[in-house]
Design an enzyme around this catalytic site. Structure first.
Site, short mmCIF file in Angstrom:
data_model
loop_
_atom_site.label_atom_id
_atom_site.label_comp_id
_atom_site.label_asym_id
_atom_site.label_seq_id
_atom_site.Cartn_x
_atom_site.Cartn_y
_atom_site.Cartn_z
N ARG A 84 1.07 -1.25 0.01
CA ARG A 84 0.16 -0.09 0.06
C ARG A 84 0.94 1.29 0.01
O ARG A 84 0.45 2.36 -0.78
CB ARG A 84 -0.91 -0.01 1.26
CG ARG A 84 -2.22 0.80 1.00
CD ARG A 84 -3.17 0.65 2.25
NE ARG A 84 -3.62 -0.70 2.34
CZ ARG A 84 -4.63 -1.49 1.40
NH1 ARG A 84 -4.98 -0.71 0.34
NH2 ARG A 84 -4.70 -2.70 1.68
N LEU A 112 -5.77 4.13 0.39
CA LEU A 112 -4.27 4.73 0.17
C LEU A 112 -3.88 4.74 1.65
O LEU A 112 -4.31 5.10 2.63
CB LEU A 112 -4.39 5.95 -0.61
CG LEU A 112 -5.06 6.01 -2.06
CD1 LEU A 112 -5.20 7.32 -2.76
CD2 LEU A 112 -3.89 5.02 -2.89
N ASN A 126 -14.38 12.29 0.14
CA ASN A 126 -14.92 10.95 -0.52
C ASN A 126 -16.41 10.98 -0.28
O ASN A 126 -16.82 11.73 0.66
CB ASN A 126 -14.36 9.80 0.68
CG ASN A 126 -14.92 8.53 0.11
OD1 ASN A 126 -14.71 8.04 -1.08
ND2 ASN A 126 -15.24 7.46 0.82
N THR A 127 -16.94 10.16 -1.21
CA THR A 127 -18.60 10.16 -1.09
C THR A 127 -18.68 8.68 -0.73
O THR A 127 -18.15 7.92 -1.27
CB THR A 127 -19.10 10.61 -2.40
OG1 THR A 127 -20.78 10.29 -2.06
CG2 THR A 127 -18.79 9.88 -3.53
N HIS A 128 -19.72 8.29 0.35
CA HIS A 128 -20.03 7.04 0.71
C HIS A 128 -21.31 6.83 0.55
O HIS A 128 -22.11 7.78 0.94
CB HIS A 128 -19.38 6.65 2.03
CG HIS A 128 -19.77 5.43 2.68
ND1 HIS A 128 -19.07 4.29 2.15
CD2 HIS A 128 -20.65 5.02 3.40
CE1 HIS A 128 -19.42 3.35 2.83
NE2 HIS A 128 -20.37 3.62 3.36
N ASP A 164 -14.06 5.21 5.71
CA ASP A 164 -15.08 5.77 5.61
C ASP A 164 -15.38 6.31 7.06
O ASP A 164 -16.25 6.12 7.81
CB ASP A 164 -16.00 4.76 5.43
CG ASP A 164 -16.15 3.97 4.16
OD1 ASP A 164 -15.75 4.83 3.13
OD2 ASP A 164 -16.29 2.88 3.88
C1 GRF Z 1 -20.84 5.90 -5.45
O1 GRF Z 1 -21.95 5.37 -4.84
C2 GRF Z 1 -19.70 6.13 -4.36
O2 GRF Z 1 -20.27 6.57 -3.12
C3 GRF Z 1 -19.20 4.75 -3.90
O3 GRF Z 1 -18.98 4.11 -5.52
C4 GRF Z 1 -20.30 4.84 -6.34
C5 GRF Z 1 -19.42 5.18 -7.49
O4 GRF Z 1 -20.50 5.26 -8.61
N1 GRF Z 1 -18.12 4.70 -3.21
P1 GRF Z 1 -19.83 5.66 -10.10
O5 GRF Z 1 -18.74 4.76 -10.48
O6 GRF Z 1 -19.55 7.21 -9.98
O7 GRF Z 1 -21.14 5.32 -11.00
#
Ligand code: GRF
Length: 214
Positions: A84, A112, A126-128, A164
């Site tokens: 990593r 990472l 990040n988006t989760h 996360d």
């Molecule tokens: C999103 O739901 C994000 O939160 C998650 O992966 C997905 C990415 O979607 N970690 P895409 O590849 O942009 O359609």
């Protein structure tokens, strides 16, 4: 062994190019999937200077179609002995020439290591697809369904070394509907992500600009 190939405007850090903090203003997007969140960022006009991927994925095509340079730091091993730190060092050196003020992970499949947080402190987001701290992990949508949740959602947050985790920037709930599959639910969550993530990124970029450190 990692491979890094740059397309479009790319200067290698081996040439000694290292941008000063003052000259950094762009957004790097890290992706591994279909790139629909990336597409929303592009449609919103965000100043994306590079899209970095860790595997062959549709996000590459999304970026290329928009004329955005794609950097490939291909992850060749998913084994426990995956290095990593070496992988992360490669990601950092590939990103440095791209005037990166902010890094947005959008479905990026590799955790990472510390060096990227050292190089871009407080500048990785990040988006989760869940309402953190609920349902951390790669299978958050499936986990919400399996738990019988009636509501889940999405979270935009600063990334830390903990997966996360990190301070929450924006969250929005999404109801779980009768008959939902992981696919239908995830798509409704992504509709929200495509709206709140670009908005959050604009706000962060504006704050960096205002503070004079972008
Ligand atoms: C999103 O739901 C994000 O939160 C998650 O992966 C997905 C990415 O979607 N970690 P895409 O590849 O942009 O359609």
């Amino acid at each position: 062994m990692f491979t890094a190939r740059c397309y479009g405007r790319c200067v290698t850090s081996a040439e000694g190019t290292r941008l000063t903090a003052e000259s950094r203003h762009g957004l790097a997007v890290l992706a591994s999937g279909t790139g629909s969140i990336l597409q929303a960022m592009i449609d919103d006009g965000l100043p994306i200077t590079v899209v970095l991927v860790d595997r062959s994925c549709r996000a590459e095509t999304v970026a290329e179609t928009a004329g955005i340079p794609v950097a490939r730091v291909i992850r060749s091993s998913y084994a426990a002995d995956f290095d990593r730190d070496a992988y992360t060092a490669q990601v950092v050196s590939v990103l440095l020439p791209y005037e990166v003020a902010l890094i947005a992970m959008a479905g990026y499949g590799t955790v990472l290591g510390e060096s990227i947080h050292d190089e871009f402190p407080g500048r990785i987001v990040n988006t989760h697809p869940a309402l953190l701290p609920a349902f951390r992990g790669w299978h958050a949508v499936e986990a919400a369904l399996e738990a019988g949740a009636t509501e889940t959602g999405c979270t935009v947050h600063f990334a830390t070394l903990e997966v996360d985790d990190g301070p929450i920037i924006a969250q929005e709930a999404v109801p779980v509907l009768p008959g939902d599959t992981a696919q239908t639910l995830h798509e409704r969550i992504k509709q929200v992500e495509r709206r709140i993530y670009p908005a959050a990124l604009w706000k962060l970029l504006a704050e960096l600009e205002t503070s004079g450190v972008s």
